[in-house]
Design a protein around this motif. Structure first.
Motif, PDB file in Angstrom:
ATOM      1  N   ASP A  65      82.247  32.135  74.998  1.00 17.96           N
ATOM      2  CA  ASP A  65      80.905  31.585  74.836  1.00 17.96           C
ATOM      3  C   ASP A  65      79.904  32.733  74.804  1.00 17.96           C
ATOM      4  O   ASP A  65      80.008  33.682  75.596  1.00 17.96           O
ATOM      5  N   ASN A  66      78.929  32.617  73.929  1.00 17.24           N
ATOM      6  CA  ASN A  66      78.000  33.716  73.705  1.00 17.24           C
ATOM      7  C   ASN A  66      76.616  33.151  73.414  1.00 17.24           C
ATOM      8  O   ASN A  66      76.477  32.199  72.641  1.00 17.24           O
ATOM      9  N   ALA A  67      75.596  33.706  74.037  1.00 15.04           N
ATOM     10  CA  ALA A  67      74.216  33.286  73.789  1.00 15.04           C
ATOM     11  C   ALA A  67      73.301  34.488  73.956  1.00 15.04           C
ATOM     12  O   ALA A  67      73.588  35.397  74.746  1.00 15.04           O
ATOM     13  N   GLY A  68      72.221  34.502  73.206  1.00 18.15           N
ATOM     14  CA  GLY A  68      71.294  35.621  73.320  1.00 18.15           C
ATOM     15  C   GLY A  68      69.939  35.285  72.733  1.00 18.15           C
ATOM     16  O   GLY A  68      69.806  34.405  71.878  1.00 18.15           O
ATOM     17  N   ILE A  69      68.926  35.993  73.207  1.00 17.14           N
ATOM     18  CA  ILE A  69      67.570  35.857  72.688  1.00 17.14           C
ATOM     19  C   ILE A  69      66.954  37.254  72.616  1.00 17.14           C
ATOM     20  O   ILE A  69      67.137  38.066  73.533  1.00 17.14           O
ATOM     21  N   ASN A  70      66.302  37.558  71.504  1.00 15.86           N
ATOM     22  CA  ASN A  70      65.720  38.869  71.271  1.00 15.86           C
ATOM     23  C   ASN A  70      64.260  38.725  70.841  1.00 15.86           C
ATOM     24  O   ASN A  70      63.909  37.806  70.076  1.00 15.86           O
ATOM     25  N   ILE A  71      63.437  39.636  71.319  1.00 13.00           N
ATOM     26  CA  ILE A  71      62.020  39.663  70.970  1.00 13.00           C
ATOM     27  C   ILE A  71      61.690  41.043  70.416  1.00 13.00           C
ATOM     28  O   ILE A  71      62.119  42.061  70.967  1.00 13.00           O
ATOM     29  N   GLU A  72      60.926  41.055  69.334  1.00 10.31           N
ATOM     30  CA  GLU A  72      60.488  42.315  68.728  1.00 10.31           C
ATOM     31  C   GLU A  72      58.975  42.287  68.550  1.00 10.31           C
ATOM     32  O   GLU A  72      58.425  41.340  67.956  1.00 10.31           O
ATOM     33  N   TYR A  73      58.314  43.328  69.051  1.00 13.50           N
ATOM     34  CA  TYR A  73      56.852  43.405  68.964  1.00 13.50           C
ATOM     35  C   TYR A  73      56.458  44.755  68.379  1.00 13.50           C
ATOM     36  O   TYR A  73      56.843  45.813  68.898  1.00 13.50           O
ATOM     37  N   ILE A  74      55.704  44.707  67.280  1.00  8.63           N
ATOM     38  CA  ILE A  74      55.235  45.925  66.623  1.00  8.63           C
ATOM     39  C   ILE A  74      53.966  46.387  67.317  1.00  8.63           C
ATOM     40  O   ILE A  74      52.912  45.747  67.211  1.00  8.63           O
ATOM     41  N   LEU A  75      54.071  47.501  68.036  1.00  7.17           N
ATOM     42  CA  LEU A  75      52.923  48.016  68.778  1.00  7.17           C
ATOM     43  C   LEU A  75      51.955  48.727  67.843  1.00  7.17           C
ATOM     44  O   LEU A  75      50.731  48.483  67.886  1.00  7.17           O
ATOM     45  N   THR A  76      52.471  49.628  67.028  1.00  2.00           N
ATOM     46  CA  THR A  76      51.677  50.366  66.050  1.00  2.00           C
ATOM     47  C   THR A  76      52.534  50.551  64.809  1.00  2.00           C
ATOM     48  O   THR A  76      53.686  50.115  64.756  1.00  2.00           O
ATOM     49  N   ASP A  77      51.979  51.253  63.829  1.00  2.71           N
ATOM     50  CA  ASP A  77      52.766  51.532  62.633  1.00  2.71           C
ATOM     51  C   ASP A  77      53.987  52.382  62.951  1.00  2.71           C
ATOM     52  O   ASP A  77      54.971  52.372  62.203  1.00  2.71           O
ATOM     53  N   ALA A  78      53.940  53.122  64.050  1.00  2.00           N
ATOM     54  CA  ALA A  78      55.026  54.042  64.381  1.00  2.00           C
ATOM     55  C   ALA A  78      55.907  53.565  65.533  1.00  2.00           C
ATOM     56  O   ALA A  78      56.978  54.123  65.752  1.00  2.00           O
ATOM     57  N   LEU A  79      55.459  52.576  66.281  1.00  2.00           N
ATOM     58  CA  LEU A  79      56.184  52.158  67.483  1.00  2.00           C
ATOM     59  C   LEU A  79      56.513  50.671  67.442  1.00  2.00           C
ATOM     60  O   LEU A  79      55.662  49.838  67.106  1.00  2.00           O
ATOM     61  N   THR A  80      57.765  50.339  67.801  1.00  2.10           N
ATOM     62  CA  THR A  80      58.207  48.950  67.905  1.00  2.10           C
ATOM     63  C   THR A  80      58.952  48.772  69.220  1.00  2.10           C
ATOM     64  O   THR A  80      59.846  49.570  69.540  1.00  2.10           O
ATOM     65  N   LEU A  81      58.609  47.723  69.943  1.00  2.85           N
ATOM     66  CA  LEU A  81      59.259  47.429  71.218  1.00  2.85           C
ATOM     67  C   LEU A  81      60.197  46.253  71.047  1.00  2.85           C
ATOM     68  O   LEU A  81      59.800  45.208  70.508  1.00  2.85           O
ATOM     69  N   ARG A  82      61.422  46.406  71.509  1.00  3.17           N
ATOM     70  CA  ARG A  82      62.414  45.329  71.432  1.00  3.17           C
ATOM     71  C   ARG A  82      62.981  45.071  72.821  1.00  3.17           C
ATOM     72  O   ARG A  82      63.182  46.000  73.603  1.00  3.17           O
ATOM     73  N   SER A  83      63.275  43.794  73.091  1.00  2.00           N
ATOM     74  CA  SER A  83      63.873  43.419  74.374  1.00  2.00           C
ATOM     75  C   SER A  83      64.666  42.136  74.185  1.00  2.00           C
ATOM     76  O   SER A  83      64.464  41.398  73.209  1.00  2.00           O
ATOM     77  N   GLY A  84      65.571  41.882  75.134  1.00  2.00           N
ATOM     78  CA  GLY A  84      66.367  40.679  74.990  1.00  2.00           C
ATOM     79  C   GLY A  84      67.253  40.407  76.184  1.00  2.00           C
ATOM     80  O   GLY A  84      67.423  41.255  77.075  1.00  2.00           O
ATOM     81  N   LEU A  85      67.796  39.205  76.193  1.00  4.97           N
ATOM     82  CA  LEU A  85      68.749  38.762  77.209  1.00  4.97           C
ATOM     83  C   LEU A  85      70.009  38.274  76.502  1.00  4.97           C
ATOM     84  O   LEU A  85      69.931  37.634  75.441  1.00  4.97           O
ATOM     85  N   HIS A  86      71.168  38.559  77.117  1.00  6.88           N
ATOM     86  CA  HIS A  86      72.431  38.116  76.540  1.00  6.88           C
ATOM     87  C   HIS A  86      73.337  37.558  77.633  1.00  6.88           C
ATOM     88  O   HIS A  86      73.323  38.030  78.769  1.00  6.88           O
ATOM     89  N   TYR A  87      74.117  36.561  77.243  1.00  7.17           N
ATOM     90  CA  TYR A  87      75.075  35.938  78.162  1.00  7.17           C
ATOM     91  C   TYR A  87      76.408  35.811  77.440  1.00  7.17           C
ATOM     92  O   TYR A  87      76.474  35.362  76.288  1.00  7.17           O
TER      93      TYR A  87
END
Length: 562
Positions: free
Chosen positions: A109-131
């Motif tokens: 069984d596998n589940a996950g959620i990911n979020i991506e937020y573009i901070l600037t033209d040069a920086l992107t922040l990614r985060s997530g949870l996985h099970y």
């Protein structure tokens, strides 16, 4: 070597096997704002393996002459010479009748959620949870005793079998159909009754749950004329394991459960430089782990006898994962369209390594109850001079070793022949060469180093090459894969120094034709060189222990897209 008055055993095994596999995945993504995106998935994969019939009948005849010669060029095609009595159906007796239906079930069984937020033209922040959740359960039934069960091996219960090996046209083997017709061996009654209660030790289950969270900052910028991009981040992982099996405690069989858990934080860094057009330099660092197979963490020991082989194998529910720090440095040159020349150096500092401790020792030295050896012998050929607690047994137990260092390099080359005239310009080539060296300390259960040898399962050199052709409708590939010999067991059985597998070279081919926009026909040919799995024992003698040929395989398929 010539052997006089030898005991010859012939056996025939018959299996019926099936595997049912089911998988589904549900995924989706949503652009919440111009700068914020979210995606998620959930899925399950389940396989059910069933081996309802696994039947082996062993017959034997004493007082026979036998010689073998593996010297020189005969290593791959040894000379095996038998006396005339081996081919006479009279005088054989039944050694054992093995009925071992078994099966296994795996669920993921596998589940996950990911979020991506573009901070600037040069920086992107990614985060997530996985099970993730793995479940494994295996079962095996046997007869209470795998003796002859009253089967008298008369000539009418023996048939000829053409194995296609050696100078002899036919061999004599038990005729399972005739034996079943006379003795009804699949009746599951009397001496042929089978039950999981007769082999409780090999009926066990395991479960592993993993919850993880990660955060990553990606960047893409320039320093002057130099492109510079990459990412830095880390992943936290919590792992809970549980395994259940039958064990003998205080002389009584009991179902016991062992639990184990561990937490790890795994940082990573990836950097990419573009000092000039079509040139890329890559650097990577990461801390990684690889978990032991669920079958390795069972909380019991299995004692078994099969023919003349006496073995003790167990699990280790407190196994920690294999951990390593990895370093990679690569240079890539894109010298033409779809063309690449790449060179990479890599190193891994392996902090801990899951290894199997193989030893040859008297059963009385294992610390296990003597009754376990007596029961295993009685379930097999019988307790006596050739099977008891005071002779040598093969033991195998997983444990965490101290690890070691791995290093090497890789060269890859890819080029379509676009510079050639029409037709020939649809061909291309892909090649790869990898060299790896790794030395590990192999220890016993008290931590004493028994040997320092190569990492098991790792070839020092691997090579691959593919020649391909592609146009709008037709595609064809011929691929070669070559690997050098490697260790399968750093500590050999029966007091041999080590065991391994000899080098292999495989050639495969594939063809496809796009009949219409919807229909495509495919053809695959695997192992055209008819390569074999050739395993050896003893590094100096290279003595043959296993020689398995699966043959060439051909697959014809059709695909429909709508």
């Amino acid at each position: 070597m010539r052997l006089l008055n030898a005991l010859i055993r012939n056996e025939l095994r018959y299996d019926e096997l099936s595997t049912d596999f089911l998988q589904f995945t549900l995924s989706g993504q949503h652009q919440l704002t111009d700068n914020l995106k979210i995606d998620a998935m959930v899925g399950r994969a389940k396989s059910e393996f069933d081996n309802p019939i696994q039947t082996t009948v062993v017959m034997e005849k004493g007082g026979q002459n036998f010689s073998y010669d593996y010297r020189g060029s005969k290593r791959g095609n040894p000379e095996l010479l038998f006396g005339a009595g081996v081919f006479d159906p009279n005088g054989w007796t039944t050694n054992s009748v093995r009925l071992r239906p078994l099966g296994a079930e795996n669920t993921f069984d596998n589940a996950g959620i990911n979020i991506e937020y573009i901070l600037t033209d040069a920086l992107t922040l990614r985060s997530g949870l996985h099970y993730k959740k793995f479940e494994f359960e295996t079962r095996e039934a046997r007869r209470q005793s795998e003796n002859a069960a009253g089967v008298v091996m008369s000539p009418d219960l023996i048939r000829q079998y053409s194995a296609g090996v050696g100078p002899y046209a036919n061999w004599l083997v038990p005729d399972l159909a005739a034996i079943d017709a006379r003795y009804n061996i699949y009746s599951n009654t009397g001496a042929f009754a089978v039950s999981t209660d007769f082999r409780r030790v090999d009926n066990y289950s395991a479960e592993e749950k993993t919850v993880g969270a990660y955060i990553q900052l990606a960047f893409d910028t320039e320093f002057g004329d130099t492109g510079f991009r990459g990412d830095i981040g880390g992943r936290f992982i919590k792992t809970d394991q549980s395994s259940t099996a039958w064990a003998t405690l205080g002389g009584t069989q009991q179902l016991i459960t062992a639990d184990h858990d561990y937490n790890e934080f795994l940082p990573s860094l990836n950097l990419v430089f573009e000092p000039m057009d079509d040139v890329i330099i890559r650097f990577g660092y990461a801390e990684v782990l690889a978990r032991a197979g669920l079958g390795s963490i069972r909380p019991n020991v299995s004692v078994s006898v099969s023919g003349g082989a006496r073995s003790v194998s167990g699990g280790n529910p407190t196994l920690e994962p294999t951990k390593a720090k990895t370093y990679d440095l690569g240079l890539e040159l894109y010298f033409d369209n779809e063309s690449l020349l790449g060179v990479a150096l890599f190193r891994k500092n392996i902090d801990s390594y899951v290894q199997g401790l193989r030893e040859t020792k008297l059963f009385t030295e294992t610390g296990l109850p003597i009754q376990a050896a007596i029961d295993a012998c009685n379930a097999g050929p019988g307790y006596g001079a050739d099977c008891n607690e005071n002779i040598e047994w093969q033991t195998n137990t997983p444990l965490n070793g101290p690890g070691g260092n791995l290093y090497g390099f890789e060269i890859q080359y890819q080029m379509p022949f676009s510079f050639l005239p029409e037709f020939w310009n649809r061909f291309g080539f892909i090649g790869n060469y990898t060299y790896v060296k790794a030395q590990m300390d192999y220890i016993n259960n008290t931590g004493v180093v028994l040997a320092t040898r190569d990492l098991q399962g790792l070839s020092e050199a691997t090579r691959s090459a593919t020649l391909y052709y592609e146009d709008d409708k037709f595609a064809a590939r011929v691929s070669l894969a070559d690997r050098s010999k490697y260790l399968t067991n750093a500590i050999g059985r029966d007091n041999n120094d080590m065991e391994g597998t000899n080098a292999t070279r495989n050639i495969d081919a594939s063809l496809s034709y796009q009949v219409t926009d919807n229909w495509k026909v495919t053809f695959e040919a695997l192992n055209l060189t008819n390569e074999v799995d050739d395993q050896w024992v003893d590094s100096s003698g290279n003595r043959l222990t296993y020689y398995h040929a699966t043959g060439r395989q051909y697959y014809l398929g059709a695909q429909y897209k709508f």
